[in-house]
Motif scaffolding. Structure first.
Motif, mmCIF file in Angstrom:
data_model
loop_
_atom_site.group_PDB
_atom_site.id
_atom_site.type_symbol
_atom_site.label_atom_id
_atom_site.label_comp_id
_atom_site.label_asym_id
_atom_site.label_seq_id
_atom_site.Cartn_x
_atom_site.Cartn_y
_atom_site.Cartn_z
ATOM 1 N N LEU A 170 47.750 40.339 50.808
ATOM 2 C CA LEU A 170 46.701 39.407 50.392
ATOM 3 C C LEU A 170 45.413 40.190 50.140
ATOM 4 O O LEU A 170 44.993 40.995 50.981
ATOM 5 N N VAL A 171 44.817 39.961 48.982
ATOM 6 C CA VAL A 171 43.584 40.662 48.623
ATOM 7 C C VAL A 171 42.677 39.704 47.869
ATOM 8 O O VAL A 171 43.160 38.772 47.205
ATOM 9 N N GLN A 172 41.384 39.929 47.977
ATOM 10 C CA GLN A 172 40.445 39.095 47.241
ATOM 11 C C GLN A 172 40.353 39.547 45.795
ATOM 12 O O GLN A 172 40.622 40.722 45.463
ATOM 13 N N ALA A 173 39.975 38.639 44.951
ATOM 14 C CA ALA A 173 39.781 38.974 43.536
ATOM 15 C C ALA A 173 38.805 40.142 43.420
ATOM 16 O O ALA A 173 37.788 40.189 44.122
ATOM 17 N N GLY A 174 39.147 41.062 42.528
ATOM 18 C CA GLY A 174 38.347 42.266 42.362
ATOM 19 C C GLY A 174 38.804 43.428 43.213
ATOM 20 O O GLY A 174 38.349 44.563 43.007
ATOM 21 N N GLY A 175 39.680 43.160 44.143
ATOM 22 C CA GLY A 175 40.179 44.195 45.034
ATOM 23 C C GLY A 175 41.315 44.999 44.440
ATOM 24 O O GLY A 175 41.685 44.820 43.272
ATOM 25 N N SER A 176 41.871 45.879 45.270
ATOM 26 C CA SER A 176 42.929 46.787 44.822
ATOM 27 C C SER A 176 44.085 46.789 45.807
ATOM 28 O O SER A 176 43.905 46.543 47.001
ATOM 29 N N LEU A 177 45.247 47.101 45.283
ATOM 30 C CA LEU A 177 46.447 47.330 46.075
ATOM 31 C C LEU A 177 47.261 48.415 45.394
ATOM 32 O O LEU A 177 47.188 48.563 44.165
ATOM 33 N N LEU A 197 63.521 49.634 29.118
ATOM 34 C CA LEU A 197 63.268 48.860 30.332
ATOM 35 C C LEU A 197 62.341 47.690 30.025
ATOM 36 O O LEU A 197 62.566 46.571 30.493
ATOM 37 N N ARG A 198 61.331 47.957 29.241
ATOM 38 C CA ARG A 198 60.371 46.910 28.883
ATOM 39 C C ARG A 198 61.041 45.789 28.089
ATOM 40 O O ARG A 198 60.799 44.612 28.329
ATOM 41 N N ARG A 199 61.898 46.162 27.156
ATOM 42 C CA ARG A 199 62.470 45.162 26.233
ATOM 43 C C ARG A 199 63.696 44.460 26.808
ATOM 44 O O ARG A 199 63.888 43.266 26.561
ATOM 45 N N LEU A 200 64.507 45.169 27.533
ATOM 46 C CA LEU A 200 65.809 44.636 27.927
ATOM 47 C C LEU A 200 65.937 44.349 29.421
ATOM 48 O O LEU A 200 66.922 43.751 29.838
ATOM 49 N N GLY A 201 64.957 44.796 30.192
ATOM 50 C CA GLY A 201 65.088 44.613 31.630
ATOM 51 C C GLY A 201 65.798 45.790 32.263
ATOM 52 O O GLY A 201 66.087 46.793 31.620
ATOM 53 N N ALA A 202 66.075 45.653 33.544
ATOM 54 C CA ALA A 202 66.534 46.789 34.338
ATOM 55 C C ALA A 202 68.043 46.819 34.546
ATOM 56 O O ALA A 202 68.726 45.797 34.483
ATOM 57 N N ASP A 203 68.532 48.031 34.810
ATOM 58 C CA ASP A 203 69.905 48.199 35.290
ATOM 59 C C ASP A 203 69.971 47.980 36.799
ATOM 60 O O ASP A 203 70.992 47.557 37.330
ATOM 61 N N TYR A 204 68.880 48.300 37.474
ATOM 62 C CA TYR A 204 68.802 48.139 38.920
ATOM 63 C C TYR A 204 67.482 47.462 39.286
ATOM 64 O O TYR A 204 66.433 47.799 38.734
ATOM 65 N N TRP A 205 67.586 46.558 40.242
ATOM 66 C CA TRP A 205 66.408 45.831 40.730
ATOM 67 C C TRP A 205 66.248 46.045 42.216
ATOM 68 O O TRP A 205 67.218 46.100 42.954
ATOM 69 N N GLY A 206 65.001 46.109 42.638
ATOM 70 C CA GLY A 206 64.711 46.112 44.053
ATOM 71 C C GLY A 206 64.324 44.718 44.514
ATOM 72 O O GLY A 206 64.127 43.811 43.707
ATOM 73 N N GLU A 207 64.229 44.562 45.814
ATOM 74 C CA GLU A 207 63.697 43.323 46.350
ATOM 75 C C GLU A 207 62.203 43.284 46.093
ATOM 76 O O GLU A 207 61.556 44.314 46.010
ATOM 77 N N GLY A 208 61.680 42.121 45.957
ATOM 78 C CA GLY A 208 60.283 41.989 45.593
ATOM 79 C C GLY A 208 59.333 42.151 46.757
ATOM 80 O O GLY A 208 59.711 42.050 47.922
ATOM 81 N N THR A 209 58.083 42.383 46.407
ATOM 82 C CA THR A 209 57.004 42.399 47.377
ATOM 83 C C THR A 209 55.905 41.468 46.867
ATOM 84 O O THR A 209 55.533 41.521 45.695
ATOM 85 N N LEU A 210 55.425 40.607 47.751
ATOM 86 C CA LEU A 210 54.500 39.553 47.341
ATOM 87 C C LEU A 210 53.065 40.064 47.313
ATOM 88 O O LEU A 210 52.582 40.647 48.274
ATOM 89 N N VAL A 211 52.420 39.803 46.185
ATOM 90 C CA VAL A 211 50.996 40.084 46.021
ATOM 91 C C VAL A 211 50.276 38.759 45.826
ATOM 92 O O VAL A 211 50.619 37.995 44.915
ATOM 93 N N THR A 212 49.295 38.502 46.673
ATOM 94 C CA THR A 212 48.516 37.271 46.578
ATOM 95 C C THR A 212 47.055 37.643 46.412
ATOM 96 O O THR A 212 46.491 38.364 47.238
ATOM 97 N N VAL A 213 46.452 37.152 45.340
ATOM 98 C CA VAL A 213 45.042 37.439 45.050
ATOM 99 C C VAL A 213 44.262 36.139 45.197
ATOM 100 O O VAL A 213 44.502 35.177 44.456
ATOM 101 N N SER A 214 43.345 36.116 46.130
ATOM 102 C CA SER A 214 42.557 34.911 46.368
ATOM 103 C C SER A 214 41.269 34.956 45.550
ATOM 104 O O SER A 214 40.703 36.016 45.301
ATOM 105 N N SER A 215 40.811 33.781 45.162
ATOM 106 C CA SER A 215 39.596 33.699 44.336
ATOM 107 C C SER A 215 38.355 33.567 45.201
ATOM 108 O O SER A 215 38.424 33.387 46.391
#
Length: 124
Positions: free
Chosen positions: A10-17, A106-124
């Motif tokens: 979780l990060v505020q708007a304007g922040g970095s991760l 990769l951009r056009r067709l997607g991936a051969d392998y995927w990882g599990e996701g990580t959630l990014v939440t940006v608060s206003s």
């Protein structure tokens, strides 16, 4: 190939991760790597991709100038530095790999392998 992403939070708007993705296997350095994201109620979308040596990069228009993708082949790791974050960047971010090694594929067709996701939440 197994991909493990981390660094979300979780990060505020304007922040970095910085997101990281560690890949298993000996062929990491030959793969194109990338990041996709999926916001609630939306389809998964491309964010950025990189070829084996970082010489070819692709970015979604929505993140150009704010996000930077990079990789360290000695650590089997790809990174996504996210600056000037906006609430609309809120999403689950997925690491992705293309075994052919072409980041535009990769951009056009997607991936051969995927990882599990990580959630990014940006608060206003």
């Amino acid at each position: 190939v197994q991909l493990q992403a981390s660094g979300g939070g979780l990060v505020q708007a304007g922040g970095s991760l910085r997101l990281s993705c560690v890949a298993s296997g000996r062929t990491f350095s030959t793969y194109a790597m990338g990041w996709f994201r999926q916001a609630p109620g939306k389809e998964r979308e491309f964010v950025a991709s990189i070829n084996w040596n970082g010489g070819s990069l692709y970015y979604a228009d929505s993140v150009k100038g704010r996000f930077t993708i990079s990789r360290d082949n000695t650590k089997n790791t790809v990174y996504l530095q996210m600056n000037s974050l906006k609430p609309e960047d809120t999403a689950v971010y997925f690491c992705a790999a293309d075994k052919v090694g072409i980041p535009d594929r990769l951009r056009r067709l997607g991936a051969d392998y995927w990882g599990e996701g990580t959630l990014v939440t940006v608060s206003s």
